[in-house]
Design a protein around this motif. Structure first.
Motif, PDB file in Angstrom:
ATOM      1  N   ALA A  46      -0.811  -4.705 -11.270  1.00 32.67           N
ATOM      2  CA  ALA A  46       0.644  -4.701 -11.533  1.00 32.67           C
ATOM      3  C   ALA A  46       1.078  -5.981 -12.234  1.00 32.67           C
ATOM      4  O   ALA A  46       1.993  -5.975 -13.056  1.00 32.67           O
ATOM      5  N   VAL A  47       0.423  -7.078 -11.915  1.00 32.47           N
ATOM      6  CA  VAL A  47       0.759  -8.359 -12.573  1.00 32.47           C
ATOM      7  C   VAL A  47       0.188  -8.363 -13.992  1.00 32.47           C
ATOM      8  O   VAL A  47       0.784  -8.927 -14.909  1.00 32.47           O
ATOM      9  N   THR A 117       4.171 -13.983  -7.619  1.00 32.21           N
ATOM     10  CA  THR A 117       3.826 -12.864  -6.749  1.00 32.21           C
ATOM     11  C   THR A 117       4.070 -13.262  -5.303  1.00 32.21           C
ATOM     12  O   THR A 117       4.013 -14.452  -4.961  1.00 32.21           O
ATOM     13  N   ARG A 144       7.020 -12.359 -15.066  1.00 31.37           N
ATOM     14  CA  ARG A 144       7.033 -11.197 -14.169  1.00 31.37           C
ATOM     15  C   ARG A 144       7.114 -11.587 -12.706  1.00 31.37           C
ATOM     16  O   ARG A 144       6.600 -12.618 -12.294  1.00 31.37           O
ATOM     17  N   VAL A 146       6.085  -9.738  -9.020  1.00 29.43           N
ATOM     18  CA  VAL A 146       5.525  -8.580  -8.300  1.00 29.43           C
ATOM     19  C   VAL A 146       5.587  -8.884  -6.803  1.00 29.43           C
ATOM     20  O   VAL A 146       5.079  -9.914  -6.347  1.00 29.43           O
ATOM     21  N   ARG A 226       8.112  -4.401  -9.152  1.00 30.60           N
ATOM     22  CA  ARG A 226       7.963  -5.264 -10.326  1.00 30.60           C
ATOM     23  C   ARG A 226       9.328  -5.515 -10.945  1.00 30.60           C
ATOM     24  O   ARG A 226      10.198  -4.640 -10.915  1.00 30.60           O
TER      25      ARG A 226
END
Ligand SMILES: C[S@@+](CC[C@H](N)C(=O)[O-])C[C@H]1O[C@@H](n2cnc3c(N)ncnc32)[C@H](O)[C@@H]1O
Length: 229
Positions: A46-47, A117, A144, A146, A226
């Protein structure tokens, strides 16, 4: 079953993780029958880290959630406020950069990281939206977020078995490896009290992140959220 204190006072949360640190990784595997390993692989997917990326893994504990990023050429900084977890992590994963820090006052400059994250950590924050805002501050524009967290199974039967059956049994399962069964009573109750997938997406948006979306793992027992800075 004893009731857990869900006030989530940072000193109590920190102490609780200090007490379970030694056997934390082993207990995770036991409680999830090893399924957590596939959840960690999905987290890294996902990252989608690029070679050279700098990733902040917040509430990293022993670094078990930070370690997989190295295989993709990214550098993960493992940050946590439990000295016990950090000490255990340094022993088990000496190659990882560990940093002591509180998620609500991170010891990093603005726009430092390509991705942030947090795995099974946000649920323990007194004010998760404040934590998410702080994560946004240290992420570069376009970076990003997550979040990997326990969530709500979408299927009614699975939800009942999981929330009523498994959650009741959890402290007993954990008692096999962990010395502090109370910590796992807290775990079960904090999962029950945590918002569902849409509720967490709303929190992420309220903190200022863009385009929150989620993907369920194992029928929604865990969800990966996300968003973009
Ligand atoms: C369940 S463990 C998760 C560890 C690891 N990320 C994993 O995937 O297994 C939760 C961690 O969150 C940390 N934590 C909770 N609140 C925190 C905060 N405000 N700042 C930093 N760490 C925090 C605890 O010390 C603990 O190590």
């Amino acid at each position: 079953m004893a009731r857990a204190d869900l006030d989530k006072q940072p000193t109590d949360v920190r102490r609780m993780f200090d007490t379970v640190a030694k056997r934390y990784d082993l207990t995770n595997d036991l409680m999830t029958a090893g399924i957590q390993r596939s959840w960690r692989r999905s987290m890294v997917e996902a990252v989608a880290p690029h070679r050279g990326d700098l990733v902040l893994d917040l509430a990293a504990g022993t670094g078990c959630s930070s370690e997989p990023f190295g295989a993709h050429g990214a550098t993960a900084v493992a940050c946590d406020f439990s000295v016990g977890m950090l000490r255990q992590g340094k022993k088990d994963r000496p190659g990882l950069p560990f940093v002591a820090g509180d998620g609500t006052r991170l010891p990093f400059l603005d726009d430092t990281f390509d991705a942030v994250t947090i795995s099974y950590g946000l649920r323990n924050f007194v004010d998760p939206v404040a934590g998410l805002k702080e994560m946004l501050r240290v992420t570069r524009p376009g970076g990003r977020l997550v979040v990997c967290e326990f969530s709500r199974p979408t299927n009614g039967a699975l939800r009942t078995v999981y929330l009523d059956g498994f959650m009741q049994a959890l402290p007993k399962i954990a008692a096999v490896t962990a010395s502090a069964a109370d910590a796992y009573v807290y775990l079960a109750e904090s999962i029950r009290a945590w918002p569902d997938q849409a509720g967490l997406a709303d929190m992420i948006a309220a903190a200022g992140w863009q385009h929150p979306e989620w993907r369920n793992l194992t029928g929604g027992i865990v969800a990966l959220h996300r968003a973009t800075a």
